[in-house]
Design an enzyme around this catalytic site. Structure first.
Site, PDB file in Angstrom:
ATOM      1  N   GLU A   1       2.683  13.759  -3.347  1.00  0.00           N
ATOM      2  CA  GLU A   1       1.691  13.475  -1.720  1.00  0.00           C
ATOM      3  C   GLU A   1       1.796  14.910  -1.017  1.00  0.00           C
ATOM      4  O   GLU A   1       3.020  14.774  -0.638  1.00  0.00           O
ATOM      5  CB  GLU A   1       2.075  12.223  -1.731  1.00  0.00           C
ATOM      6  CG  GLU A   1       1.103  12.181  -0.326  1.00  0.00           C
ATOM      7  CD  GLU A   1       1.158  10.451   0.243  1.00  0.00           C
ATOM      8  OE1 GLU A   1      -0.072   9.466   0.048  1.00  0.00           O
ATOM      9  OE2 GLU A   1       2.378   9.931  -0.571  1.00  0.00           O
TER      10      GLU A   1
ATOM     11  N   GLU B   1       1.431  -1.565  -0.197  1.00  0.00           N
ATOM     12  CA  GLU B   1       0.038  -0.157   0.048  1.00  0.00           C
ATOM     13  C   GLU B   1       1.026   1.139   0.259  1.00  0.00           C
ATOM     14  O   GLU B   1       1.570   1.279   1.008  1.00  0.00           O
ATOM     15  CB  GLU B   1      -0.892  -0.081   0.653  1.00  0.00           C
ATOM     16  CG  GLU B   1      -2.207   0.944   1.031  1.00  0.00           C
ATOM     17  CD  GLU B   1      -1.862   1.930   1.919  1.00  0.00           C
ATOM     18  OE1 GLU B   1      -1.244   3.642   1.133  1.00  0.00           O
ATOM     19  OE2 GLU B   1      -1.479   2.279   3.316  1.00  0.00           O
TER      20      GLU B   1
END
Length: 492
Positions: free
Chosen positions: A390, A259
Site C-alpha cells: 500500500e 477496516e
C-alpha cells in the site's frame, strides 16, 4: 498567488474526556502535535496511559445502562444536533484538520461534509432499529426477535480522515445505544477533540463518549480489549495492527469490525471512455494525497490505450499545485510524516531500479514539511514492491495488460480486497470484471465509492464487517430472541 486561511488551532493540554469532564493525564504527561507542512508544533495534548484507560472504561460502563434505556428518538435528536453543529463549523473544523493532518482546505471541507452526513444518516437509522415476530414451524411458539445495544465499545481511528472516521464510528454507536471509549490517532487528535466537544454541546450525556489521547496506543487499547467490560471493537487502520488487535480481542471474544489496508486495482479497458477513466483515476489516486485505503494502488491499463492514458494522466498530475494545505489553491498537501514520505520514495526507487520509468515527479523536494510531488510511473514490473505494498502517497503506478483474465489474476494476487475500479463502456464487461475482482466494493466508471449510505468494507485481509449504510448500525447491536408459548388451540 495563494491565500493563507488563518484560523485558530486549539491548544488542549486537558484533552482526556472521562465522564463528561476534561482532564489531564493521570501522570501529567503530554505530547506534541505537529503540522506536517511546516514541522512546527501546533498543540500539546494529554498523553494518557493505562490508568486513564481504566477510568475511561469505568465511566463508559457506568453510563451504559442508562444510555441503552433512552428512546431511539432521544438518540436521534442528539445526532441531528451534532450534524447541524458540524455543518455550522465547517471552516473551523477544516482548518484544524489541515493544520494537523496536512490535507488541502478544499479536501478538508469535503471531509467535514462527508463526516456530517454520517451523523445525519445514523440519526435517521436510530429510529429504524427493527426486529421480527414469527411462529415456529409447528405453530406452538411465538418467536420475538429484538436488537439490543452490544454494550461499551472501543473505537480506534486513523489519522488520514480524522473527522469522518470518528463520525462513522460514533454515529452508529450513539444510534444503537452504546457507550464508548475512543482513542484517536496520535498524529491528529485535535479534530477528534473538536468532534467530542460538539457532541457534548449536542446533549450527549456524560460518560457516553470518553476519549483518551495517547502516544502509547498499546498501553491504552490493550487493557480495554482484555477487560471483559468492553464488548465491541471498531478499528480502522493497518492490517498489521488489525491482526494484533484481533488477537487481543479474542481473549474475551469481543465483537469486532475492522477496516484495514488496501491495494486497490484500477482497470482501464480498451473500450473505456478515457476522459471518464482519467477523471476517475485522479480521484481514486489523489484523494487525500493518496493517503487513503481506497486509493488506486495499481493502475492496470490496456496496451491499446496505455500511451495516451499515461500521457494525459501525467499532464494532469504535473499541473497540481503542491504546498501548505492552508493556502487556497493548493491541491496536494504534505504527507503525514517523514516516515511516510521515506516509504514512498523507497517504493519509487525500487520500481525504477527494476525497470519502471518516471514520467513526472519521483524525487523528494528540499525544504521543510513532508511534501512529495505527484508522480507517474510506467512500465512498472510485477515484482516491484510498489505492486504489492500500500503506497499511501501520490504515486500512480501504471501496469500494462493485454487480456482480461490476466488482469483479474494479477489484481487478485494480493492479501487485500477492499475496493477495485473498472472503466469500460460495456455494461456486461463492467459487471463481469467487478464480480471477478476479490474486493468488497467496486467503482464502475467512477473513482469514488465512499458514501455514508453505502456499506463500506472489504474482504480477505482488508477487514471484517461493514461501516455505513443500513448495515452500519448492525455492528453495534446484538440479536435477542424470546420464545413465547402460545395457548393450545388459539389461532392468529
Amino acid at each position: 498567488m495563494t491565500t493563507t486561511v488563518d484560523r485558530p488551532v486549539p491548544v488542549a493540554d486537558r484533552s482526556i474526556l472521562i465522564g463528561g469532564r476534561w482532564r489531564d493525564a493521570v501522570d501529567g504527561r503530554t505530547f506534541d502535535v505537529e503540522n506536517p507542512a511546516t514541522g512546527e508544533t501546533i498543540a500539546r495534548v494529554a498523553d494518557g496511559g493505562p490508568a486513564d484507560a481504566a477510568l475511561a472504561l469505568d465511566a463508559a460502563s457506568a453510563a451504559q445502562s442508562a444510555w441503552a434505556a433512552t428512546s431511539p428518538r432521544e438518540r436521534s435528536v442528539v445526532l441531528r444536533r451534532a450534524f447541524d453543529l458540524v455543518v455550522e463549523r465547517t471552516e473551523d473544523l477544516a482548518a484544524v484538520m489541515t493544520a494537523e493532518m496536512g490535507k488541502p482546505l478544499v479536501e478538508a471541507r469535503g471531509e467535514v461534509a462527508y463526516a456530517a452526513e454520517f451523523l445525519r444518516w445514523f440519526s435517521e437509522e436510530a429510529v429504524r432499529i427493527a426486529g421480527d415476530h414469527t411462529l415456529t414451524g409447528d405453530g406452538s411458539t411465538r418467536m420475538v426477535v429484538t436488537r439490543v445495544p452490544v454494550g461499551p465499545c472501543v473505537l480506534v481511528t486513523p489519522w488520514n480522515f480524522p473527522l469522518a472516521m470518528g463520525a462513522r464510528k460514533i454515529g452508529p454507536a450513539v444510534a444503537a445505544g452504546c457507550t464508548m471509549v475512543f482513542k484517536p490517532a496520535e498524529q491528529t487528535p485535535l479534530t477528534s477533540l473538536a468532534l467530542a466537544r460538539i457532541f457534548q454541546e449536542a446533549g450527549l450525556p456524560d460518560g457516553v463518549l470518553n476519549i483518551v489521547t495517547t502516544s502509547d496506543a498499546g498501553g491504552v487499547v490493550e487493557p480495554w480489549l482484555r477487560s471483559g467490560v468492553a464488548r465491541k471493537l471498531s478499528f480502522t487502520g493497518s492490517t498489521a495492527v488489525g491482526r494484533l488487535l484481533l488477537g487481543q480481542a479474542a481473549s474475551t471474544v469481543m465483537r469486532t469490525s475492522m477496516e484495514l489496508g488496501g491495494n486497490a486495482p484500477l482497470v482501464v479497458c480498451a473500450d473505456a471512455d478515457l476522459g471518464t477513466a482519467l477523471d476517475g483515476a485522479m480521484i481514486a489516486k489523489m484523494r487525500n494525497m493518496g493517503e487513503a485505503c481506497t486509493a488506486a494502488n495499481r493502475l492496470f491499463v490496456h496496451r491499446s490505450v496505455v500511451d495516451t492514458f499515461a500521457e494525459q494522466l501525467t499532464a494532469r498530475m504535473a499541473e497540481l499545485t503542491v504546498g501548505d494545505g492552508a493556502h487556497e489553491g493548493v491541491r496536494v498537501g504534505p504527507l503525514i510524516d517523514a516516515q511516510g514520505r521515506a516509504k514512498v520514495q523507497r517504493l519509487v526507487d525500487d520500481a525504477v531500479r527494476l525497470g519502471a520509468r518516471i514520467l513526472t515527479g519521483g524525487a523528494t523536494p528540499e525544504g521543510p514539511g513532508y511534501f512529495y510531488p505527484p508522480t507517474v510511473l510506467v512500465d512498472v514490473p510485477p515484482d516491484a514492491e510498489i505492486v504489492h505494498t500500500e503506497i499511501f502517497g501520490p504515486v500512480a503506478a501504471i501496469i500494462t495488460f493485454d487480456d482480461e483474465d490476466e488482469v483479474v489474476r494479477i489484481a487478485n494476487d494480493t492479501e487485500w480486497g477492499l475496493v477495485g475500479y473498472v472503466f469500460t463502456r460495456d455494461v456486461d464487461r463492467a459487471f463481469d470484471l467487478g464480480e471477478r475482482l476479490e474486493v468488497g466494493m467496486v467503482g464502475l466508471n467512477t473513482g469514488l465509492v465512499s458514501n455514508p449510505a453505502a456499506p463500506f468494507g472489504g474482504v480477505k485481509q482488508s477487514g471484517l464487517g461493514r461501516e455505513g449504510g443500513r448495515l452500519g448500525i448492525d455492528e453495534f447491536l446484538e440479536v435477542k430472541y424470546f420464545a413465547v408459548p402460545r395457548r393450545p388451540g388459539r389461532t392468529l
